[in-house]
Design a protein around this motif. Sequence first.
Motif, PDB file in Angstrom:
ATOM      1  N   ILE A 161       0.856  -1.184   0.000  1.00  0.00           N
ATOM      2  CA  ILE A 161       0.000   0.000   0.000  1.00  0.00           C
ATOM      3  C   ILE A 161       0.896   1.239   0.000  1.00  0.00           C
ATOM      4  CG2 ILE A 161      -1.753   1.286   1.318  1.00  0.00           C
ATOM      5  CD1 ILE A 161      -2.489  -1.541   2.574  1.00  0.00           C
ATOM      6  N   MET A 162       0.543   2.220  -0.817  1.00  0.00           N
ATOM      7  CA  MET A 162       1.274   3.479  -0.800  1.00  0.00           C
ATOM      8  C   MET A 162       0.320   4.579  -0.330  1.00  0.00           C
ATOM      9  SD  MET A 162       2.888   5.794  -3.757  1.00  0.00           S
ATOM     10  CE  MET A 162       3.280   4.449  -4.828  1.00  0.00           C
ATOM     11  N   LEU A 163       0.803   5.408   0.583  1.00  0.00           N
ATOM     12  CA  LEU A 163      -0.014   6.515   1.089  1.00  0.00           C
ATOM     13  C   LEU A 163       0.645   7.806   0.654  1.00  0.00           C
ATOM     14  CD1 LEU A 163      -2.419   7.354   2.870  1.00  0.00           C
ATOM     15  CD2 LEU A 163      -0.902   7.237   4.851  1.00  0.00           C
ATOM     16  N   THR A 164      -0.130   8.684   0.001  1.00  0.00           N
ATOM     17  CA  THR A 164       0.457   9.922  -0.481  1.00  0.00           C
ATOM     18  C   THR A 164      -0.534  11.072  -0.351  1.00  0.00           C
ATOM     19  OG1 THR A 164       1.774  10.832  -2.319  1.00  0.00           O
ATOM     20  CG2 THR A 164      -0.225   9.613  -2.926  1.00  0.00           C
ATOM     21  N   GLY A 165      -0.072  12.270  -0.682  1.00  0.00           N
ATOM     22  CA  GLY A 165      -0.943  13.443  -0.627  1.00  0.00           C
ATOM     23  C   GLY A 165      -0.855  14.194  -1.942  1.00  0.00           C
ATOM     24  N   SER A 166      -0.765  15.522  -1.861  1.00  0.00           N
ATOM     25  CA  SER A 166      -0.667  16.315  -3.086  1.00  0.00           C
ATOM     26  C   SER A 166       0.764  16.831  -3.233  1.00  0.00           C
ATOM     27  CB  SER A 166      -1.634  17.495  -3.008  1.00  0.00           C
ATOM     28  OG  SER A 166      -1.186  18.395  -2.000  1.00  0.00           O
ATOM     29  N   GLU A 167       1.010  17.596  -4.301  1.00  0.00           N
ATOM     30  CA  GLU A 167       2.341  18.183  -4.480  1.00  0.00           C
ATOM     31  C   GLU A 167       2.646  19.175  -3.377  1.00  0.00           C
ATOM     32  OE1 GLU A 167       2.863  19.955  -8.330  1.00  0.00           O
ATOM     33  OE2 GLU A 167       2.403  18.045  -9.324  1.00  0.00           O
ATOM     34  N   LYS A 168       1.600  19.875  -2.888  1.00  0.00           N
ATOM     35  CA  LYS A 168       1.840  20.909  -1.871  1.00  0.00           C
ATOM     36  C   LYS A 168       1.854  20.358  -0.453  1.00  0.00           C
ATOM     37  CE  LYS A 168       0.868  25.481  -0.296  1.00  0.00           C
ATOM     38  NZ  LYS A 168       0.025  26.635  -0.189  1.00  0.00           N
ATOM     39  N   ALA A 169       1.058  19.330  -0.215  1.00  0.00           N
ATOM     40  CA  ALA A 169       0.986  18.818   1.161  1.00  0.00           C
ATOM     41  C   ALA A 169       0.659  17.338   1.195  1.00  0.00           C
ATOM     42  CB  ALA A 169      -0.078  19.579   1.955  1.00  0.00           C
ATOM     43  N   PHE A 170       1.470  16.614   1.957  1.00  0.00           N
ATOM     44  CA  PHE A 170       1.067  15.245   2.344  1.00  0.00           C
ATOM     45  C   PHE A 170      -0.127  15.433   3.265  1.00  0.00           C
ATOM     46  CE2 PHE A 170       1.445  11.681   5.393  1.00  0.00           C
ATOM     47  CZ  PHE A 170       1.308  10.626   4.514  1.00  0.00           C
ATOM     48  N   ALA A 171       0.064  16.134   4.371  1.00  0.00           N
ATOM     49  CA  ALA A 171      -1.035  16.571   5.237  1.00  0.00           C
ATOM     50  C   ALA A 171      -0.490  17.634   6.191  1.00  0.00           C
ATOM     51  CB  ALA A 171      -1.616  15.412   6.033  1.00  0.00           C
ATOM     52  N   ALA A 172      -1.233  18.751   6.294  1.00  0.00           N
ATOM     53  CA  ALA A 172      -0.765  19.862   7.145  1.00  0.00           C
ATOM     54  C   ALA A 172      -1.231  19.706   8.584  1.00  0.00           C
ATOM     55  CB  ALA A 172      -1.235  21.192   6.568  1.00  0.00           C
ATOM     56  N   GLY A 173      -1.571  18.479   8.977  1.00  0.00           N
ATOM     57  CA  GLY A 173      -1.900  18.236  10.383  1.00  0.00           C
ATOM     58  C   GLY A 173      -3.350  17.927  10.599  1.00  0.00           C
ATOM     59  N   ALA A 174      -3.700  17.732  11.866  1.00  0.00           N
ATOM     60  CA  ALA A 174      -5.101  17.546  12.207  1.00  0.00           C
ATOM     61  C   ALA A 174      -5.847  18.835  11.885  1.00  0.00           C
ATOM     62  CB  ALA A 174      -5.231  17.206  13.684  1.00  0.00           C
ATOM     63  N   ASP A 175      -7.157  18.710  11.686  1.00  0.00           N
ATOM     64  CA  ASP A 175      -7.947  19.863  11.254  1.00  0.00           C
ATOM     65  C   ASP A 175      -8.138  20.839  12.412  1.00  0.00           C
ATOM     66  OD1 ASP A 175      -9.987  21.645  10.412  1.00  0.00           O
ATOM     67  OD2 ASP A 175     -10.633  20.164   8.923  1.00  0.00           O
ATOM     68  N   ILE A 176      -7.454  21.973  12.318  1.00  0.00           N
ATOM     69  CA  ILE A 176      -7.470  22.946  13.415  1.00  0.00           C
ATOM     70  C   ILE A 176      -8.860  23.580  13.550  1.00  0.00           C
ATOM     71  CG2 ILE A 176      -6.404  25.063  14.322  1.00  0.00           C
ATOM     72  CD1 ILE A 176      -3.891  24.302  12.609  1.00  0.00           C
ATOM     73  N   GLY A 177      -9.543  23.718  12.403  1.00  0.00           N
ATOM     74  CA  GLY A 177     -10.891  24.286  12.438  1.00  0.00           C
ATOM     75  C   GLY A 177     -11.819  23.452  13.307  1.00  0.00           C
ATOM     76  N   VAL A 178     -11.655  22.143  13.263  1.00  0.00           N
ATOM     77  CA  VAL A 178     -12.490  21.236  14.065  1.00  0.00           C
ATOM     78  C   VAL A 178     -12.023  21.252  15.522  1.00  0.00           C
ATOM     79  CG1 VAL A 178     -13.163  18.830  14.418  1.00  0.00           C
ATOM     80  CG2 VAL A 178     -12.994  19.747  12.096  1.00  0.00           C
ATOM     81  N   MET A 179     -10.693  21.163  15.706  1.00  0.00           N
ATOM     82  CA  MET A 179     -10.162  21.036  17.077  1.00  0.00           C
ATOM     83  C   MET A 179     -10.372  22.295  17.908  1.00  0.00           C
ATOM     84  SD  MET A 179      -6.549  18.991  16.829  1.00  0.00           S
ATOM     85  CE  MET A 179      -5.833  20.151  15.692  1.00  0.00           C
ATOM     86  N   ALA A 180     -10.446  23.444  17.221  1.00  0.00           N
ATOM     87  CA  ALA A 180     -10.519  24.720  17.945  1.00  0.00           C
ATOM     88  C   ALA A 180     -11.685  24.749  18.926  1.00  0.00           C
ATOM     89  CB  ALA A 180     -10.626  25.877  16.948  1.00  0.00           C
ATOM     90  N   GLY A 181     -12.782  24.064  18.582  1.00  0.00           N
ATOM     91  CA  GLY A 181     -13.964  24.112  19.440  1.00  0.00           C
ATOM     92  C   GLY A 181     -13.995  23.034  20.520  1.00  0.00           C
ATOM     93  N   TYR A 182     -13.015  22.155  20.543  1.00  0.00           N
ATOM     94  CA  TYR A 182     -13.055  21.043  21.484  1.00  0.00           C
ATOM     95  C   TYR A 182     -12.705  21.493  22.903  1.00  0.00           C
ATOM     96  CZ  TYR A 182     -13.281  17.473  17.771  1.00  0.00           C
ATOM     97  OH  TYR A 182     -13.654  16.680  16.714  1.00  0.00           O
TER      98      TYR A 182
END
Length: 258
Positions: free
Chosen positions: A52-73
């Motif tokens: 299995i290969m896991l990849t993202g885009s040219e700009k980002a594999f992943a910029a982290g957990a979703d801060i928009g979601v976490m902000a309200g926790y």
Amino acid sequence: MEYENILVEQRGKVVIVTLHRPAVLNALNDQLMDELGHALLKFDTDEGVSCIMLTGSEKAFAAGADIGVMAGYSYMDVYKSDFITRNWEHIRNVRKPVIAAVAGYALGGGCELAMMCDFIIAAETAKFGQPEIKLGIIPGAGGTQRLPRAISKAKAMDMCLTARMMDAQEAERAGLVSRVVPAEKLMEEAMAAADSIAAMSLPAVLMAKEAVNRAYETTLSEGLLFERRLFHGTFATEDQKEGMQAFLEKRPSVFKNR
Ligand code: CO8
């Protein structure tokens, strides 16, 4: 399950899973992690898949957990739901090899996700970091544990405390990534690696992965014993006969169990 946040493509015995939330640099939310976990577990038991290969885009594999979601926790939200273990641990249970092909940002949970894979092939554009400290939190999916094991305490502390990013060359020198390739060659090189693994004896591949991972969980003596028992086990496979016979006959091996 319908996938909306990942793309899946099979090439031969290799499955490419692409993180796909382009508007937010593949920020990792629950839906994406549920889909990823579902896909990984499905392909792990699919006889038509060997790697299995896991990849993202040219700009980002992943910029982290979703801060928009976490902000309200609140504390109770994350504690009661045991935030992250529910759908972040699936990748640890995958027995087949998982290669991370990383271009661009791999930050926070993105860096942690890449480190959960068996090895990382990085494009020259890759940038790794644990910038959680800038948000008033700390890494929560293994950053403080896997980074020191991968790149030493000094560099792990530097990254976790200052939030500085490490470029691909430094990441390779430090041992975080196995190789760095030109950005335009990332998928080609990662596919070549995946194809070469897929051509090996699958039982031997599974045992090699299991044995290397055991090195992180046990003492040297126990690890060596574990390795030796698995090594002995390979002599019970048809593929050991084929691999050694092919060598003696100076021809490529054709393994039955792939
Ligand atoms: N979460 C949500 N949205 C994000 C994230 C993120 N992690 N990263 C980027 N985005 C969004 C931006 O808000 C922006 O959206 P919009 O266009 O609507 O404003 C879009 O993606 C593009 O981002 P930028 O405009 O910021 O792009 P730049 O090229 O200027 O900057 C950076 C790129 C440097 C990557 C920058 O986006 C950045 O710093 N992102 C945040 C990185 C970060 O702090 N990551 C750690 C997050 S915390 C974490 O991962 C904890 C993990 C805990 C375990 C896992 C729990 C699930």
